[in-house]
Design a protein around this motif. Structure first.
Motif, PDB file in Angstrom:
ATOM      1  N   UNK A  44      19.705  37.608 -25.776  1.00 44.49           N
ATOM      2  CA  UNK A  44      20.208  36.327 -26.260  1.00 44.49           C
ATOM      3  C   UNK A  44      21.431  36.528 -27.144  1.00 44.49           C
ATOM      4  N   UNK A  45      22.429  35.681 -26.954  1.00 39.76           N
ATOM      5  CA  UNK A  45      23.609  35.681 -27.812  1.00 39.76           C
ATOM      6  C   UNK A  45      24.085  34.250 -27.983  1.00 39.76           C
ATOM      7  N   UNK A  46      25.042  34.079 -28.872  1.00 41.99           N
ATOM      8  CA  UNK A  46      25.603  32.760 -29.141  1.00 41.99           C
ATOM      9  C   UNK A  46      27.114  32.817 -28.973  1.00 41.99           C
ATOM     10  N   UNK A  47      27.664  31.828 -28.273  1.00 35.82           N
ATOM     11  CA  UNK A  47      29.108  31.734 -28.099  1.00 35.82           C
ATOM     12  C   UNK A  47      29.680  30.741 -29.098  1.00 35.82           C
ATOM     13  N   UNK A  48      30.985  30.834 -29.346  1.00 40.06           N
ATOM     14  CA  UNK A  48      31.600  29.998 -30.372  1.00 40.06           C
ATOM     15  C   UNK A  48      31.632  28.524 -29.986  1.00 40.06           C
ATOM     16  N   UNK A  49      31.800  28.253 -28.702  1.00 40.30           N
ATOM     17  CA  UNK A  49      31.981  26.874 -28.245  1.00 40.30           C
ATOM     18  C   UNK A  49      31.234  26.691 -26.934  1.00 40.30           C
ATOM     19  N   UNK A  50      30.618  25.551 -26.702  1.00 40.45           N
ATOM     20  CA  UNK A  50      29.876  25.347 -25.443  1.00 40.45           C
ATOM     21  C   UNK A  50      30.788  25.433 -24.223  1.00 40.45           C
ATOM     22  N   UNK A  51      30.215  25.870 -23.123  1.00 41.41           N
ATOM     23  CA  UNK A  51      30.947  25.896 -21.861  1.00 41.41           C
ATOM     24  C   UNK A  51      31.172  24.468 -21.368  1.00 41.41           C
ATOM     25  N   UNK A  52      32.425  24.136 -21.071  1.00 41.25           N
ATOM     26  CA  UNK A  52      32.722  22.841 -20.464  1.00 41.25           C
ATOM     27  C   UNK A  52      32.110  22.749 -19.070  1.00 41.25           C
ATOM     28  N   UNK A  53      31.940  23.901 -18.427  1.00 40.44           N
ATOM     29  CA  UNK A  53      31.387  23.930 -17.072  1.00 40.44           C
ATOM     30  C   UNK A  53      29.927  23.524 -17.029  1.00 40.44           C
ATOM     31  N   UNK A  54      29.258  23.467 -18.190  1.00 45.48           N
ATOM     32  CA  UNK A  54      27.847  23.094 -18.219  1.00 45.48           C
ATOM     33  C   UNK A  54      27.642  21.591 -18.128  1.00 45.48           C
ATOM     34  N   UNK A  55      28.708  20.813 -18.239  1.00 43.28           N
ATOM     35  CA  UNK A  55      28.573  19.355 -18.200  1.00 43.28           C
ATOM     36  C   UNK A  55      28.171  18.892 -16.808  1.00 43.28           C
ATOM     37  N   UNK A  56      27.422  17.806 -16.760  1.00 42.07           N
ATOM     38  CA  UNK A  56      26.939  17.264 -15.496  1.00 42.07           C
ATOM     39  C   UNK A  56      28.107  16.920 -14.581  1.00 42.07           C
ATOM     40  N   UNK A  57      27.969  17.274 -13.310  1.00 41.05           N
ATOM     41  CA  UNK A  57      29.003  16.985 -12.332  1.00 41.05           C
ATOM     42  C   UNK A  57      29.948  18.137 -12.077  1.00 41.05           C
ATOM     43  N   UNK A  58      29.950  19.137 -12.962  1.00 42.18           N
ATOM     44  CA  UNK A  58      30.822  20.292 -12.749  1.00 42.18           C
ATOM     45  C   UNK A  58      30.216  21.188 -11.672  1.00 42.18           C
ATOM     46  N   UNK A  59      31.042  21.834 -10.825  1.00 43.00           N
ATOM     47  CA  UNK A  59      30.508  22.688  -9.755  1.00 43.00           C
ATOM     48  C   UNK A  59      29.612  23.816 -10.254  1.00 43.00           C
ATOM     49  N   UNK A  60      29.818  24.278 -11.490  1.00 43.63           N
ATOM     50  CA  UNK A  60      29.019  25.389 -12.018  1.00 43.63           C
ATOM     51  C   UNK A  60      27.845  24.917 -12.867  1.00 43.63           C
ATOM     52  N   UNK A  61      27.672  23.615 -12.992  1.00 41.58           N
ATOM     53  CA  UNK A  61      26.660  23.083 -13.903  1.00 41.58           C
ATOM     54  C   UNK A  61      25.258  23.568 -13.561  1.00 41.58           C
ATOM     55  N   UNK A  62      24.860  23.491 -12.304  1.00 38.06           N
ATOM     56  CA  UNK A  62      23.497  23.864 -11.924  1.00 38.06           C
ATOM     57  C   UNK A  62      23.266  25.365 -12.008  1.00 38.06           C
ATOM     58  N   UNK A  63      24.239  26.169 -11.568  1.00 40.81           N
ATOM     59  CA  UNK A  63      24.062  27.625 -11.607  1.00 40.81           C
ATOM     60  C   UNK A  63      24.065  28.154 -13.030  1.00 40.81           C
ATOM     61  N   UNK A  64      24.743  27.482 -13.951  1.00 44.21           N
ATOM     62  CA  UNK A  64      24.691  27.902 -15.353  1.00 44.21           C
ATOM     63  C   UNK A  64      23.289  27.732 -15.936  1.00 44.21           C
ATOM     64  N   UNK A  65      22.516  26.857 -15.373  1.00 45.44           N
ATOM     65  CA  UNK A  65      21.158  26.641 -15.863  1.00 45.44           C
ATOM     66  C   UNK A  65      20.154  27.609 -15.258  1.00 45.44           C
ATOM     67  N   UNK A  66      20.480  28.165 -14.092  1.00 40.36           N
ATOM     68  CA  UNK A  66      19.541  29.058 -13.411  1.00 40.36           C
ATOM     69  C   UNK A  66      19.965  30.523 -13.445  1.00 40.36           C
ATOM     70  N   UNK A  67      21.248  30.780 -13.444  1.00 43.25           N
ATOM     71  CA  UNK A  67      21.752  32.144 -13.449  1.00 43.25           C
ATOM     72  C   UNK A  67      23.067  32.245 -12.717  1.00 43.25           C
ATOM     73  N   UNK A  68      24.065  32.862 -13.334  1.00 48.73           N
ATOM     74  CA  UNK A  68      25.406  32.916 -12.761  1.00 48.73           C
ATOM     75  C   UNK A  68      26.043  34.270 -13.062  1.00 48.73           C
ATOM     76  N   UNK A  69      26.846  34.752 -12.120  1.00 50.19           N
ATOM     77  CA  UNK A  69      27.598  35.984 -12.359  1.00 50.19           C
ATOM     78  C   UNK A  69      28.731  35.698 -13.339  1.00 50.19           C
ATOM     79  N   UNK A  70      29.288  36.733 -13.928  1.00 52.47           N
ATOM     80  CA  UNK A  70      30.276  36.559 -14.988  1.00 52.47           C
ATOM     81  C   UNK A  70      31.121  37.818 -15.111  1.00 52.47           C
TER      82      UNK A  70
END
Length: 701
Positions: free
Chosen positions: A173-199
């Motif tokens: 677990x870690x904390x980032x300075x600012x939330x990912x904009x990609x996590x907002x509903x409707x973004x193409x990466x929104x669902x994968x950010x909740x389940x698991x995504x490469x980086x």
């Protein structure tokens, strides 16, 4: 007077004679590559004192730096030390030359980006959006560090999102300075950010040595050049600005508040920057002033320092917006350019700075009113007009050949015959140059395409990698052309020596291949060789010039064929009528919305007797949100200069005051603007601005 501390930096040091010689050689190449480079507002460059030149967009890799170096040298007799990516310093030839010309290397985190192990996900993006969990990776590994960045996958043409690591809580677990904009509903990466995504991971880079080098240069009254986007790209809008430029300015002023540091914004505006014989307008804006409370806040550190850096960066962004043309996408930029062409009378030729200013103001108005029904309908009509232009294979300025009252079929036929004959004559003149120097053209093309593909593969922000093409065309040609000249000169000189000594093959070849038929024996080979080398250069220049004219003629032929073809001539007549009606709609729309966007829209004349615009962007300390190191992508509001002077350039007829230009910006920018013109200059200036047809009617400006 405050004494300067001795220099401590031991990195690359500017060598004046190398800088001047290299700049002279590059200037020759730039003059060949570009058809026109217009420096607008170059009189604003300070003749002395520390200067930070902030240039954007960074659309032409090393060429951007060369153009600014040339302008600073010719208009202010000053040399610039640019911040350059450390990986570029490792390039053969480029690195040593850049070091001798005073470039300061910067290790960029983006150049150190590596794929991460496993996956990451957001366990609770709604209530704890900055908390990141691990899947198959240990956050205590050496890859992860506080200050480093997590980079998400790229989606579409948008730059990949990245956020800094603020705290490593435990191994998963870690904390980032600012939330990912990609996590907002409707973004193409929104669902994968909740389940698991490469980086990917970008490390934290210690830039203290680089900052000290820059502070030292500024403390001694030097000029520092910065491209605040962090790297070159080919997008139609600016990338988010990096905080480094604001930190450099505030850090320098914190060391010496009385240094009178000048922060000068510069817009790099190109017309097809990757193409040979293209055009550019390099525009210098009003300087950015830093307030004393921002310097004190920077010294205080913590959140105060963040506020000082963020507020100054926002002001710099606003200053750059005033000298650049930024479109959200390529389609919008094409729409704006088409609208600008429809806004002006058909045969009016606009100066390049006025073209840039019109584009900029049209973009401002379109961004504000793009959802208005009248604007939407006009947009669709302009798009339909452009499709008809492409279907007929003509350009907007060429629809005038549909004027059957002024241009009869016999006139069109005569023009076609004349231009074809002119083209054939020019082709004959181009053949010697083409036969001799085709290897330069072919190899330059091959290498530039390879570099383009390599740059595109290694970047997450480039669209097509066109920002590197112009640079490598120039660099390869500069090295290959002299080598080819030398090879030809050596071979011809050896053959001349062989023929003068009555060699066997000199007796059996046709007489016209024996060089002694052209070169008298009294002429020494040591005199002949440099003469022949110069002849090769002259043939190259002549071939390039005739080739340029030939291309312009070829571009002018399609509307003539269309006008003479019975099956398509009516379409050209109808297209011209459509343009006239559409032009009226464009003018009416601009006259409707213009006064609401620009308070000075009521002015009528393009030419202004006395209009010296001066002033500065005064930054103001603001409380900034706890964000990353770059500016928010949607913070694009325009600010007005603190200057109270006039802010428009006025036009007669259809061209109302949609521009903001001073007289020195159009006529010349080598000195401070004066209050009066002499009669000859005024007459020439009026004729240039009010518009005339191109001398040959071939090129759309």
């Amino acid at each position: 007077m405050r004494s300067k501390a001795p220099r401590r930096y031991t990195g690359p040091v500017l060598v004046p004679w190398v800088y001047d010689l290299g700049l002279w050689l590059f200037t020759l190449a730039i003059d060949i590559f570009f058809r026109e480079v217009y420096p607008r507002g170059a009189w604003k460059i300070p003749k002395r004192g520390p200067v930070i030149i902030v240039a954007a967009p960074h659309a032409n890799q090393f060429v951007d730096s060369l153009l600014l170096m040339r302008i600073f040298k010719s208009h202010a007799n000053r040399r610039i030390s640019f911040l350059i990516a450390e990986k570029s310093m490792r390039e053969p030839y480029i690195g040593p030359l850049a070091a001798a010309m005073g470039a300061l290397p910067v290790v960029r985190a983006m150049d150190q980006v590596k794929p991460g192990i496993g996956q990451i996900y957001l366990p609770n993006p709604d209530d704890a959006p900055t908390t990141v969990r691990a899947k198959g990776v240990d956050f205590h590994s050496s890859q992860f560090m506080i200050g480093g960045s997590i980079v998400l996958p790229k989606t579409g043409d948008d730059a990949p999102e990245q956020q800094q690591i603020a705290e490593i809580i435990r191994q998963d677990e870690l904390r980032i300075k600012k939330p990912f904009e990609s996590a907002k509903a409707g973004h193409p990466l929104s669902s994968t950010l909740r389940t698991g995504i490469s980086y990917k991971l970008a490390p934290h880079i210690d830039q203290s040595e680089m900052f000290e080098a820059v502070y030292d240069d500024l403390a001694h009254g030097g000029c520092i050049g910065i491209f605040p986007e962090g790297g070159s790209h080919d997008r139609p809008s600016l990338l988010p600005l990096k905080a480094g430029v604001a930190m450099i300015a505030l850090g320098s002023l914190a060391h010496d508040p009385d240094s009178k540091l000048t922060i000068l914004p510069c817009g790099m505006n190109y017309f097809n920057p990757n193409k040979f014989r293209s055009r550019a307008v390099i525009e210098f804006g009003n300087p950015v002033q830093v307030r004393a409370d921002q310097i004190e806040a920077y010294k205080a550190g913590g959140s105060s320092k963040r506020d000082a850096v963020g507020s100054l960066l926002l002001t710099i962004e606003q200053a750059l917006a005033a000298v650049t043309q930024q479109a959200p996408d390529h389609e919008t930029l094409m729409l704006i350019q088409a609208t600008r062409r429809l806004y002006k009378p058909l045969r009016m030729k606009l100066p390049l700075p006025l073209v840039i200013e019109l584009n900029r103001r049209l973009l401002t108005g379109y961004t504000r009113y793009k959802n208005d029904p009248q604007v939407i309908q006009l947009k669709d009509s302009v798009a339909a007009y452009n499709r008809r232009l492409r279907a007929l294979g003509v350009k907007d300025h060429q629809v005038e050949w549909g004027d059957i009252q002024q241009r009869s079929r016999w006139m069109i036929l005569g023009t076609l015959v004349y231009r074809v004959m002119e083209l054939l004559a020019l082709c004959v003149g181009v053949l010697p140059s083409l036969a001799l120097f085709w290897p330069v053209f072919v190899i330059t093309k091959i290498i530039s395409v390879r570099k383009q593909r390599k740059a595109l593969a290694g970047s997450v922000v480039k669209l097509q990698g066109r920002d590197v093409v112009g640079t490598w065309k120039i660099l390869v040609a500069m090295g290959l052309a002299p080598a080819l000249y030398t090879w030809y000169t050596a071979n011809v000189s050896i053959w001349l020596h062989y023929c003068r000594h009555d060699g066997y093959y000199a007796q059996v070849v046709p007489w016209w291949m024996n060089v002694t038929a052209y070169v008298p024996r009294s002429l020494s080979i040591w005199v002949f060789a440099p003469f022949f080398f110069g002849l090769m250069i002259a043939v190259t220049f002549a071939g390039l010039r005739m080739g340029e004219i030939s291309v312009d003629i070829i571009k002018s032929l399609p509307p003539l064929f269309v006008a003479l073809n019975p099956g398509s001539s009516d379409s050209l007549v109808k297209l011209r009528a459509q343009r006239q009606a559409l032009s009226t709609r464009v003018v009416n729309a601009i006259n409707t919305f213009g006064p609401e966007v620009f308070p000075d829209f009521e002015y009528e004349n393009l030419y202004i007797e006395d209009m010296a615009v001066d002033g500065a962007y005064e930054s103001e300390l603001k409380s900034m949100p706890n964000s990353g190191a770059s500016t928010p992508r949607h913070r694009r509001s325009r600010s007005r200069s603190s200057s109270k002077g006039p802010d428009s350039l006025r036009s007669s007829g259809m061209l109302r005051a949609l521009t903001s230009m001073s007289k020195e910006d159009i006529v010349g920018s080598g000195s401070e603007p004066s209050s009066k013109y002499d009669g000859e200059l005024r007459a020439r200036h009026r004729s240039e601005i009010q518009g005339t047809s191109s001398s040959n009617g071939l090129v759309d400006e």
